[in-house]
Design a protein around this motif. Structure first.
Motif, PDB file in Angstrom:
ATOM      1  N   HIS A 139       0.850  -1.191   0.000  1.00 38.70           N
ATOM      2  CA  HIS A 139       0.000   0.000   0.000  1.00 38.70           C
ATOM      3  C   HIS A 139       0.888   1.244   0.000  1.00 38.70           C
ATOM      4  CE1 HIS A 139      -2.128  -3.324   2.050  1.00 38.70           C
ATOM      5  NE2 HIS A 139      -3.213  -2.886   1.396  1.00 38.70           N
ATOM      6  N   PRO A 140       1.542   1.553  -1.126  1.00 41.38           N
ATOM      7  CA  PRO A 140       2.478   2.691  -1.135  1.00 41.38           C
ATOM      8  C   PRO A 140       1.809   4.049  -0.994  1.00 41.38           C
ATOM      9  CG  PRO A 140       2.186   1.807  -3.335  1.00 41.38           C
ATOM     10  CD  PRO A 140       1.470   0.872  -2.433  1.00 41.38           C
ATOM     11  N   SER A 141       0.525   4.160  -1.297  1.00 40.33           N
ATOM     12  CA  SER A 141      -0.155   5.454  -1.233  1.00 40.33           C
ATOM     13  C   SER A 141      -0.866   5.693   0.092  1.00 40.33           C
ATOM     14  CB  SER A 141      -1.169   5.562  -2.382  1.00 40.33           C
ATOM     15  OG  SER A 141      -2.139   4.528  -2.301  1.00 40.33           O
ATOM     16  N   GLU A 142      -0.881   4.721   0.982  1.00 44.75           N
ATOM     17  CA  GLU A 142      -1.567   4.859   2.255  1.00 44.75           C
ATOM     18  C   GLU A 142      -0.773   5.746   3.218  1.00 44.75           C
ATOM     19  OE1 GLU A 142      -4.358   3.953   3.565  1.00 44.75           O
ATOM     20  OE2 GLU A 142      -5.241   2.552   2.118  1.00 44.75           O
ATOM     21  N   ILE A 143      -1.495   6.412   4.129  1.00 40.05           N
ATOM     22  CA  ILE A 143      -0.879   7.166   5.219  1.00 40.05           C
ATOM     23  C   ILE A 143      -0.807   6.258   6.445  1.00 40.05           C
ATOM     24  CG2 ILE A 143      -1.072   9.171   6.725  1.00 40.05           C
ATOM     25  CD1 ILE A 143      -2.576  10.592   4.529  1.00 40.05           C
ATOM     26  N   PHE A 144       0.357   6.130   7.018  1.00 36.86           N
ATOM     27  CA  PHE A 144       0.517   5.221   8.157  1.00 36.86           C
ATOM     28  C   PHE A 144       1.541   5.796   9.115  1.00 36.86           C
ATOM     29  CE2 PHE A 144       3.358   3.963   4.771  1.00 36.86           C
ATOM     30  CZ  PHE A 144       4.575   3.782   5.410  1.00 36.86           C
ATOM     31  N   SER A 145       1.535   5.260  10.322  1.00 37.33           N
ATOM     32  CA  SER A 145       2.475   5.651  11.372  1.00 37.33           C
ATOM     33  C   SER A 145       2.816   4.416  12.185  1.00 37.33           C
ATOM     34  CB  SER A 145       1.884   6.738  12.274  1.00 37.33           C
ATOM     35  OG  SER A 145       1.507   7.873  11.520  1.00 37.33           O
ATOM     36  N   LEU A 146       3.879   4.541  12.966  1.00 39.19           N
ATOM     37  CA  LEU A 146       4.321   3.463  13.847  1.00 39.19           C
ATOM     38  C   LEU A 146       4.373   3.990  15.265  1.00 39.19           C
ATOM     39  CD1 LEU A 146       5.277   0.467  13.657  1.00 39.19           C
ATOM     40  CD2 LEU A 146       7.609   1.346  13.819  1.00 39.19           C
ATOM     41  N   LYS A 147       3.738   3.295  16.162  1.00 38.54           N
ATOM     42  CA  LYS A 147       3.684   3.689  17.566  1.00 38.54           C
ATOM     43  C   LYS A 147       4.654   2.822  18.359  1.00 38.54           C
ATOM     44  CE  LYS A 147       0.404   4.508  21.356  1.00 38.54           C
ATOM     45  NZ  LYS A 147      -1.030   4.465  21.757  1.00 38.54           N
ATOM     46  N   LEU A 148       5.683   3.451  18.929  1.00 37.78           N
ATOM     47  CA  LEU A 148       6.689   2.746  19.729  1.00 37.78           C
ATOM     48  C   LEU A 148       6.261   2.793  21.188  1.00 37.78           C
ATOM     49  CD1 LEU A 148       9.940   4.179  18.084  1.00 37.78           C
ATOM     50  CD2 LEU A 148       8.743   2.056  17.533  1.00 37.78           C
ATOM     51  N   TYR A 149       5.939   1.629  21.733  1.00 38.00           N
ATOM     52  CA  TYR A 149       5.452   1.558  23.107  1.00 38.00           C
ATOM     53  C   TYR A 149       6.592   1.799  24.091  1.00 38.00           C
ATOM     54  CZ  TYR A 149       1.225  -0.496  21.127  1.00 38.00           C
ATOM     55  OH  TYR A 149       0.087  -0.716  20.403  1.00 38.00           O
ATOM     56  N   SER A 150       6.239   2.427  25.190  1.00 42.14           N
ATOM     57  CA  SER A 150       7.219   2.693  26.240  1.00 42.14           C
ATOM     58  C   SER A 150       7.071   1.749  27.425  1.00 42.14           C
ATOM     59  CB  SER A 150       7.093   4.143  26.722  1.00 42.14           C
ATOM     60  OG  SER A 150       7.988   4.405  27.773  1.00 42.14           O
TER      61      SER A 150
END
Length: 423
Positions: free
Chosen positions: A219-230
């Motif tokens: 999915h190259p056109s999708e908006i995404f993020s990565l959440k790094l847990y603490s």
């Protein structure tokens, strides 16, 4: 004080020292005085609780029941309970311990290889002018030190760096990682390939970013993020290596911009770098993948002491501090398979980084407690009035360091006065 010659003070201090020589006529002192050197031997003593190795002179007291010295810098008399580091993968273990034919080459360039696979960048200015070959190499940082993470994808026209190498254009990943080296003649492409395979197999943080790569390829056109847990849901005193699901979570689409606590949200594309704070569980493994090849957690807030279950107790600290955590990790133990102390120049960088972490936390606590410091005059208000400053914006805000802050101006002034009084 201005009318006294400094040489007189120095001569007087030597005479005073010679006058009390009878007090320090210890056989060991006389031996060092005669031979010109003093050998304290090897660290043959161990903490009876955590097994850390020490020299005898480092003990604070002696336990009369078992007739053994007591050490506190490691586990603070059983209060600190943390999991030991696991034995690294065979490839890294053999390279560090000299069992591989490429060990000397790898140990010489270990900082470059660590930067090649690091997920974050090291902030601060690192001067190299002192490393001119006239003495042992040193790692020095000037200014504030911090770790920063980039966006998951590079900006248009830019080459991928650090964490972006795990996600973007992985067909040419080896070529991009080779660009970390300053001298292309020292590149060993075969070793880079082996280390990359090792990290992908064992490091849970790398596996989390590889999941992002798979999603981006589909999915190259999708908006995404990565959440790094603490935070971790398990007991941090007995559990060290998290699972892939406990490290990060992929967020597809836009997300709520409200407060996410202490977790780090890494967007797919953003123009600014994001800082990783010292209290985040991934602060060390993101910067030092070769020291923590499995993605072991670093310091976290609210790690309780051994046997402590409840919360805050008035007047008594019940949680492991950052300094105590680092002291526990920096000890050498026979039953621990960590390789931190064997990494030469990378170990120097790690120790300097740990020191800046402690100083940063101390300064943060001082900033939060400025109301308890009687520094009205020191705030510069009176000086600004004498200068004729009328606008508050020209005065600014100053943070007053207490005299107990080691290395501060008031601390050094008090120590200087104490030294003059002794002389």
């Amino acid at each position: 004080m201005n009318n006294i010659d400094q040489s007189e003070i120095y001569d007087h201090s030597i005479n005073s020292f010679s006058q009390v020589g009878s007090v320090i006529d210890h056989p060991l002192f006389l031996q060092s005085k005669i031979q010109g050197c003093f050998d304290v031997g090897d660290p043959n003593y161990e903490c009876s609780i955590c097994g850390a190795c020490f020299w005898l002179s480092e003990h604070v007291e002696r336990d009369s029941t078992i007739n053994r010295p007591v050490f506190t810098v490691c586990c603070s008399k059983e209060k600190i309970q943390l999991p030991y580091l696991r034995k690294p993968p065979d490839l890294l273990y053999n390279l560090i311990n000299g069992h591989d034919r490429k060990s000397l080459y790898f140990q010489k360039n270990i900082r470059s290889y660590n930067s090649m696979f690091a997920f974050t960048s090291l902030g601060g200015k690192v001067p190299d002018s002192v490393n001119d070959g006239s003495g042992p190499p040193q790692f020095i940082i000037t200014g504030q030190n911090y770790h920063r993470i980039r966006s998951l994808l590079p900006d248009p026209g830019q080459k991928p760096k650090f964490v972006q190498l795990y996600i973007y254009d992985t067909q040419h990943e080896i070529m991009h990682r080779q660009g970390i080296f300053r001298q292309t003649s020292e590149i060993d492409q075969e070793l880079i390939t082996e280390l990359l395979k090792m990290i992908d197999t064992h490091n849970v943080i790398a596996q989390s970013f590889r999941r992002v790569r798979e999603f981006y390829q589909c999915h190259p056109s999708e908006i995404f993020s990565l959440k790094l847990y603490s935070h971790r849901k398990v007991d941090r005193r007995t559990y060290n290596t998290p699972s892939c699901d406990e490290v990060a979570a992929l967020i597809v689409g836009d997300f709520d911009s409200s407060d996410h606590g202490r977790d780090i949200i890494v967007r797919s594309t953003v123009g600014q770098l994001q800082r990783i704070y010292e209290t985040h569980a991934l602060y060390w493994p993101l910067q030092y993948p070769l020291l923590f090849p499995y993605g072991e957690d670093s310091y976290q807030l609210n790690i309780p002491y051994r046997g402590q279950v409840g919360g805050y107790v008035p007047g008594r600290r019940t949680r492991v501090s950052l300094r105590e955590f680092i002291c526990f990790r920096l000890q050498i133990r026979e039953q621990e398979d960590g390789i931190i102390h064997k990494c030469r120049r990378l170990f120097q960088q790690f120790v300097v980084d740990c020191f800046t972490m402690i100083e940063s936390q101390r300064l943060y606590e001082i900033r939060m407690k400025q109301s308890t410091i009687r520094g009205e005059v020191l705030q510069g208000i009176e000086e600004a009035m004498h200068r004729g400053d009328e606008e508050a914006s020209s005065i600014g805000m100053r943070v007053i360091l207490p005299s107990s802050f080691t290395g501060g101006r008031r601390y050094m002034f008090n120590r200087c006065q104490d030294a003059m009084a002794i002389c």
